[in-house]
Design an enzyme around this catalytic site. Structure first.
Site, short mmCIF file in Angstrom:
data_model
loop_
_atom_site.label_atom_id
_atom_site.label_comp_id
_atom_site.label_asym_id
_atom_site.label_seq_id
_atom_site.Cartn_x
_atom_site.Cartn_y
_atom_site.Cartn_z
N SER A 560 0.85 -1.19 0.00
CA SER A 560 0.00 0.00 0.00
C SER A 560 0.89 1.25 0.00
CB SER A 560 -0.95 -0.04 1.19
OG SER A 560 -2.01 0.86 1.01
N ASP A 643 -8.52 -5.30 -6.16
CA ASP A 643 -8.09 -4.18 -5.32
C ASP A 643 -8.55 -2.89 -5.96
OD1 ASP A 643 -6.85 -2.32 -3.75
OD2 ASP A 643 -4.85 -3.19 -3.88
N HIS A 675 -7.11 -5.79 -1.65
CA HIS A 675 -5.94 -5.08 -1.13
C HIS A 675 -5.12 -5.97 -0.19
CE1 HIS A 675 -3.89 -1.24 -0.93
NE2 HIS A 675 -3.97 -1.17 0.39
#
Length: 698
Positions: A560, A643, A675
């Site tokens: 991320s 995602d 994610h």
């Protein structure tokens, strides 16, 4: 990029004593290590990691003597987890398995007379806490979710999905049943890992008598709003008034572009008698969540953020006093942010958890008797140590039942003695596994950042670390970017596992992380590629001075914002690193802004859209794609197909750039993951590719 609750967001684990242990599987040792044992003890492996029981706190008996908890055990053969409930005496003693059904149970309530009401396959069941025969209470078509029974047990509150907008072609055109087309006229067309099919989760209330449910009433009355919140809200978004005459629910009553750009959830009161709705947090513009009444019912408390659009704002505890009609922020004067809280049984204080200096600890704050006296509430930290207090289950005689982790121990339940300040294990679900593993030492370390600030890092060392030897080292880059790097336990980014394969791992608490004051936490917004990246470089440069660090074998890893950090470091590291691994990282801030779903996050942290010239620094100097000309180091890129927070194009663009520059690179594409990586088999592939890449390149 994670919610506080989410962020909350974690899977909790199960005992090989009480649940069926997953069969041992053969793994390709060449991708991990040639030594499956170290001085007579096992080394942590990816498969052993998934044998660990995942423990979840479910509830505490009214007398505080027994705790109910869940244990989830993963099966490699079925590629799924099975959860059962257990009961343990808080004061110590053997735990007893409470449920055995296939499908997973979760506690709704433990009544004052010792009955456990729980959800199983969408229906309510009841069983005595001390054992006996389980009895099915409800048989409602479509099942129940997020159930809350009224205090007088005459009503039930629950959620269900309601079709409001015909966004999907099979709903819009009933004769085209084999079509699969989505049609939108506004934003909020997808969220997290699913497209908006026009169905919204709504709270329903109905009469309830001994398992019989009356005609449910949709409190939101066909409005296109979510309650519980999407995508991670649950029963904590609901509450009953103490007199059973009203329900409280959390909702962001916005649609389309407004919904995508706002964090302004409010707490609403719906009165059963007249059907009227009142906004209890009118004028409070950020997240308002977790409505909770004091035990005596005289005060309502909740978690609150001030700023609309800022999902990582300071979280405070706000209390409303019914007698004085006064509202008081109990933690506004404190330079920290709250994770979760509970009331004390005597109504005089709230216990809460909060990140502090690389850990998560217990705190308490006193609730004033007179709300008109504006003296600052007394607040103090209770616990201190090299562990996280990840949650508070409830209060018992002289202590609190809590969940706790370390970087080398998954969640277990503990009794925290408030007088002795000691933490005593109630559950020992995973002791057998951990006692067989070679230990990996964890230490804290301070260095100076480039601006002269003290910078703290956790460092985890391989088993039987020898300072006379040299070790390959991994710099871990945390996501968020306002997520804490503490002593939590992860089943993907597991540092015990990494260290067990012979790597030293360093985890800096760089700019942007909570636990070091609100300014430190806020400093990363609109400065993603600035001081936080320099903090990473300062930490690894300082640590590389140690004689046991092999400076020719240093890698950087992260997901991320951590994946973004890896992409940024690849363009500015000046040959510090030998390899990189980026999972769901942001690569091109311009295309990311154009495809991510929670625009409030991008607007606050990046400054706004790419066409606004005021944000030029974000989309140029702090944009990894603008530094690709300096990429020269092997890189592996991992990307989930579902995602929508960091959509697939980010990973594909980065991989394509590396390939066209003839840089050794690998794409690990997981079409069914979001994610995160949730499938056990996919997680095993992830780990094998992760360590395989490190073996090839480091």
């Amino acid at each position: 990029m994670n919610k506080v609750s989410v962020l909350a967001v974690a899977i909790l684990l199960a005992s090989t004593t009480f649940a069926q242990r997953a069969p041992e599987k053969k793994i390709d040792k060449s991708l991990i290590t040639d030594k499956m044992q170290h001085l007579g003890k096992d080394l942590m492996t990816p498969e052993k990691l998934w044998e660990i029981g995942r423990v979840s706190a479910e509830g505490l008996s009214a007398d505080g003597k027994y705790v109910v908890y869940g244990v989830s055990q993963y099966s490699f053969g079925e590629n799924k987890s099975e959860k059962n409930l257990f009961v343990a005496p808080v004061a110590g003693g053997a735990a007893v398995q409470f449920t055995e059904g296939q499908g997973g149970e979760s506690v709704v309530e433990i009544t004052n007379d010792g009955q456990v009401i729980y959800l199983y396959k969408g229906q309510l069941w009841q069983k005595p806490l001390q054992g006996g025969t389980a009895r099915q209470l409800t048989n409602m078509e479509g099942g129940l979710e997020n159930v809350k029974l009224s205090p007088d047990k005459k009503h039930i509150l629950f959620s269900r999905s309601v079709l409001i907008q015909k966004n999907h072609s099979v709903d819009k055109y009933s004769d085209l049943t084999k079509s699969n087309v989505y049609i939108y006229d506004d934003l909020d067309y997808r969220h997290w890992d699913s497209f908006n099919d026009g169905r919204f989760s709504h709270p329903f209330v109905a009469s309830y008598e001994n398992g019989t449910i009356g005609e449910p009433l949709d409190i939101l009355k066909d409005k296109p709003f979510y309650s519980p919140q999407a995508p991670f809200g649950g029963a904590d978004d609901f509450a009953w008034s103490p007199d059973s005459k009203a329900v409280l629910y959390v909702c962001k009553k916005k649609v389309g572009k407004e919904y995508a750009q706002s964090t302004n959830t409010d707490i609403y009161r719906y009165d059963l008698a007249n059907g009227t709705t009142t906004n209890l947090t009118e004028g409070m513009n950020g997240y308002d969540t977790a409505p909770t009444y004091s035990p005596d019912g005289q005060r309502l408390s909740w978690l609150s953020m001030k700023t609309d659009g800022y999902e990582a704002d300071k979280v405070d505890i706000v209390v409303f006093d019914k007698v004085s009609s006064q509202r008081l922020n109990l933690t506004g004067h404190w330079d920290g942010t709250v994770n979760s809280f509970i009331w004390s049984k005597d109504n005089r204080r709230l216990y809460f958890t909060a990140p502090v200096k690389g850990t998560v600890q217990l705190f308490e704050v006193e609730v004033p008797v007179n709300f008109k006296n504006r003296a600052l509430p007394k607040l103090r930290q209770i616990s201190e140590g090299q562990f996280d207090i990840s949650g508070i289950v409830g209060e018992t005689n002289g202590g609190l039942v809590v969940t706790s982790t370390t970087m080398t121990r998954a969640t277990e339940l503990y009794l925290y003695d408030l007088k002795k300040n000691t933490r005593t294990a109630i559950t020992t679900v995973n002791d057998k596994i951990y006692n067989s593993l070679a230990e990996t030492k964890v230490e804290g370390r301070y260095t100076k950042a480039s601006d002269g600030q003290d910078l703290f890092s956790w460092v985890i060392y391989p088993p039987d670390f020898d300072p006379t030897k040299k070790y390959p080292t991994l710099l871990f880059c945390q996501g968020g970017p306002q997520s804490a790097t503490t002593l939590g336990y992860s089943f993907r980014w597991n540092f015990q596992l990494m260290a067990s394969q012979g790597y030293i791992v360093i985890l800096p608490n760089r700019r942007g992380m909570p636990g070091w004051g609100t300014k430190w936490n806020e400093d990363i917004s609109k400065d993603w590629g600035g001081q936080a990246i320099r903090d990473y470089l300062s930490a690894i440069d300082d640590f590389s001075k140690e004689s046991y660090v092999d400076k020719s074998r240093v890698g950087a890893i992260g997901a991320s914002y951590g994946g973004y950090s890896v992409f940024m470091l690849a363009g500015v590291h000046e040959n510090r690193f030998k390899t990189f691994i980026s999972h769901c990282g942001l690569f091109d801030m311009t295309s990311w802004y154009g495809t991510t779903e929670e625009l409030f996050f991008a607007n606050h942290d990046l400054g706004g859209p790419y066409w606004d010239k005021a944000n030029a620094k974000t989309y140029n100097e702090f944009n990894p794609i603008k530094h690709v000309d300096k990429w020269n180091t092997p890189i592996m890129i991992m990307q989930g197909g579902k995602d929508y927070r960091v959509p697939i194009g980010q990973g594909l663009e980065a991989f394509q750039a590396a390939q066209l520059k003839n840089i050794k690179s690998r794409l690990v594409y997981m079409p069914d993951e979001n994610h995160w990586v949730l499938s056990g088999h996919n997680a095993q592939v992830w780990q094998r590719e992760f360590f395989g890449w490190l073996k090839e390149t480091l």
